[in-house]
Design a protein around this motif. Structure first.
Motif, mmCIF file in Angstrom:
data_model
loop_
_atom_site.group_PDB
_atom_site.id
_atom_site.type_symbol
_atom_site.label_atom_id
_atom_site.label_comp_id
_atom_site.label_asym_id
_atom_site.label_seq_id
_atom_site.Cartn_x
_atom_site.Cartn_y
_atom_site.Cartn_z
ATOM 1 N N TYR A 43 -10.092 21.508 0.987
ATOM 2 C CA TYR A 43 -9.827 22.907 0.658
ATOM 3 C C TYR A 43 -10.743 23.860 1.431
ATOM 4 N N ALA A 44 -11.739 23.313 2.138
ATOM 5 C CA ALA A 44 -12.643 24.183 2.890
ATOM 6 C C ALA A 44 -13.362 23.358 3.949
ATOM 7 N N LEU A 45 -14.086 24.066 4.812
ATOM 8 C CA LEU A 45 -14.976 23.453 5.791
ATOM 9 C C LEU A 45 -16.414 23.759 5.389
ATOM 10 N N VAL B 205 0.863 -1.183 0.000
ATOM 11 C CA VAL B 205 0.000 0.000 0.000
ATOM 12 C C VAL B 205 0.896 1.228 0.000
ATOM 13 N N MET B 206 0.637 2.142 -0.945
ATOM 14 C CA MET B 206 1.475 3.333 -1.091
ATOM 15 C C MET B 206 0.590 4.572 -1.124
ATOM 16 N N GLY B 207 1.101 5.655 -0.552
ATOM 17 C CA GLY B 207 0.428 6.945 -0.649
ATOM 18 C C GLY B 207 -0.471 7.292 0.511
ATOM 19 N N GLU B 208 -0.597 6.410 1.500
ATOM 20 C CA GLU B 208 -1.491 6.703 2.622
ATOM 21 C C GLU B 208 -0.847 7.723 3.556
ATOM 22 N N GLY B 209 -1.652 8.614 4.099
ATOM 23 C CA GLY B 209 -1.177 9.615 5.050
ATOM 24 C C GLY B 209 -2.228 9.790 6.121
ATOM 25 N N ARG B 210 -3.327 10.486 5.753
ATOM 26 C CA ARG B 210 -4.453 10.595 6.672
ATOM 27 C C ARG B 210 -5.215 9.274 6.752
ATOM 28 N N LEU B 211 -5.091 8.471 5.701
ATOM 29 C CA LEU B 211 -5.771 7.177 5.677
ATOM 30 C C LEU B 211 -5.017 6.145 6.501
ATOM 31 N N ASN B 212 -5.779 5.215 7.054
ATOM 32 C CA ASN B 212 -5.184 4.092 7.761
ATOM 33 C C ASN B 212 -4.899 2.984 6.749
ATOM 34 N N PRO C 98 -18.449 16.426 0.521
ATOM 35 C CA PRO C 98 -17.928 16.329 1.895
ATOM 36 C C PRO C 98 -17.057 15.094 2.054
ATOM 37 N N ILE C 99 -15.992 15.223 2.820
ATOM 38 C CA ILE C 99 -15.075 14.106 3.044
ATOM 39 C C ILE C 99 -15.509 13.339 4.290
ATOM 40 N N ILE C 100 -15.281 13.923 5.441
ATOM 41 C CA ILE C 100 -15.707 13.318 6.715
ATOM 42 C C ILE C 100 -16.029 14.451 7.681
ATOM 43 N N PRO C 101 -16.784 14.172 8.737
ATOM 44 C CA PRO C 101 -16.984 15.197 9.774
ATOM 45 C C PRO C 101 -15.650 15.579 10.420
ATOM 46 N N VAL C 102 -15.547 16.827 10.791
ATOM 47 C CA VAL C 102 -14.314 17.312 11.418
ATOM 48 C C VAL C 102 -14.016 16.545 12.693
ATOM 49 N N SER D 12 -6.348 15.401 11.691
ATOM 50 C CA SER D 12 -5.791 16.756 11.675
ATOM 51 C C SER D 12 -6.580 17.592 10.669
ATOM 52 N N ILE D 13 -6.562 18.908 10.879
ATOM 53 C CA ILE D 13 -7.271 19.843 10.005
ATOM 54 C C ILE D 13 -6.270 20.873 9.501
ATOM 55 N N PRO D 14 -6.153 21.078 8.192
ATOM 56 C CA PRO D 14 -5.240 22.103 7.674
ATOM 57 C C PRO D 14 -5.658 23.489 8.157
#
Length: 295
Positions: free
Chosen positions: A161-163, A97-104, A179-183, A188-190
């Motif tokens: 890119y936004a909330l 698995v390559m490229g994961e960061g925020r993902l588990n 929408p991605i996921i609830p905050v 982490s939040i940019p």
């Protein structure tokens, strides 16, 4: 004694000839001719043998087809082929698995559903890609085989890119407006993300951003944008000033505000609201005492 005519029986009736006899007689003659030719020529003998084998093969095929045995035979042959290839080493030994960061990474492996020890060429790469791309943080996934026994799952994560605030819940918003996921579920939040408020805000976010793009002196001060059912927007600035935009001719209203700010520095003053909803006037309202105390 009278002679018996051709076609008559000795009992006076017409003689019945079986309709099968001419066909059988023709087959016997053809067979005899083929056997005689085969005795005198090796090539004719081989052709004769191949014809016999072909005839029997065709008859066997018809019998299997009529009996419904062909699918089972094909399935058994495919299973035998897979067993032979797996025995030769065509087995998935490693899943990278390559490229994961925020993902588990574990979530990606579960979504891809590729197990070690499975048939190497039996992995459905397209299905594994679609399942991986269904994860909230995945924008794009690529699943490929690496000879001789590796499967690589590479993901490109969605960049928020936004909330987006809707019905009291704050979500991370993707560049596509989805929408991605609830905050509350984000690791982490940019920093520096704008907040959009309203049911239709994500769908119309690009339009208001395009109108604000030529006016960076205004855009850099915006903290959140509220869209109303009528289609108009309110801009909430970082100094708690609210800019009320009209539903139409937004570009004209923003040019008017930019010009006023260059002349009076209105965006830096202690103003509660700037009303641009009417085309022939600008309404100003002072900040309340509570707002002045909080700044």
């Amino acid at each position: 004694m009278a002679a018996i005519k051709k076609g008559q029986s000795k009992f006076g009736g017409m003689m019945r000839v079986s309709p099968l006899k001419p066909g059988l007689r023709g087959s016997q003659n053809w067979m005899a001719a083929q056997m005689r030719a085969a005795k005198h020529s090796p090539k004719a003998f081989m052709r004769f043998v191949l014809k016999i084998i072909g005839t029997f093969g065709f008859l066997i095929f018809i019998a299997l087809w009529l009996g419904g045995y062909l699918p089972a035979i094909r399935q058994n042959m495919d299973a035998w082929k897979v067993d032979r290839l797996m025995a030769a080493g065509f087995v998935v030994e490693q899943v990278d698995v390559m490229g994961e960061g925020r993902l588990n990474e574990r979530d990606i492996r579960i979504a891809a559903q590729i197990q070690r020890g499975t048939y190497f060429f039996g992995v459905d790469l397209d299905a594994a890609r679609d399942r991986t791309e269904s994860l909230p943080w995945v924008e794009k996934a690529v699943v490929r085989r690496l000879w001789p026994n590796r499967i690589v799952v590479q993901v490109v994560e969605t960049t928020p890119y936004a909330l987006w605030q809707h019905e009291g819940v704050l979500h991370l918003l993707a560049d596509s407006g989805q929408p991605i996921i609830p905050v509350s579920e984000a690791i982490s939040i940019p920093l520096g993300l704008k907040t959009y408020v309203g049911a239709d805000a994500p769908a119309d976010a690009r339009n208001i951003e395009a109108s604000l793009a030529p006016h960076q002196e205004i855009w850099t001060r915006v903290e959140s944008l509220v869209r109303f059912p009528s289609g108009r927007w309110d801009l909430h600035l970082r100094n708690e000033t609210i800019v009320q935009l009209p539903a139409e001719n937004v570009d004209i209203a923003l040019r008017k505000l930019a010009s006023l700010d260059r002349e009076t520095f209105i965006l830096s003053r202690e103003v509660g609201s700037i009303d641009l909803r009417l085309p022939d006037r600008i309404g100003l309202k002072a900040k309340t005492a509570d707002a002045l105390q909080s700044t």
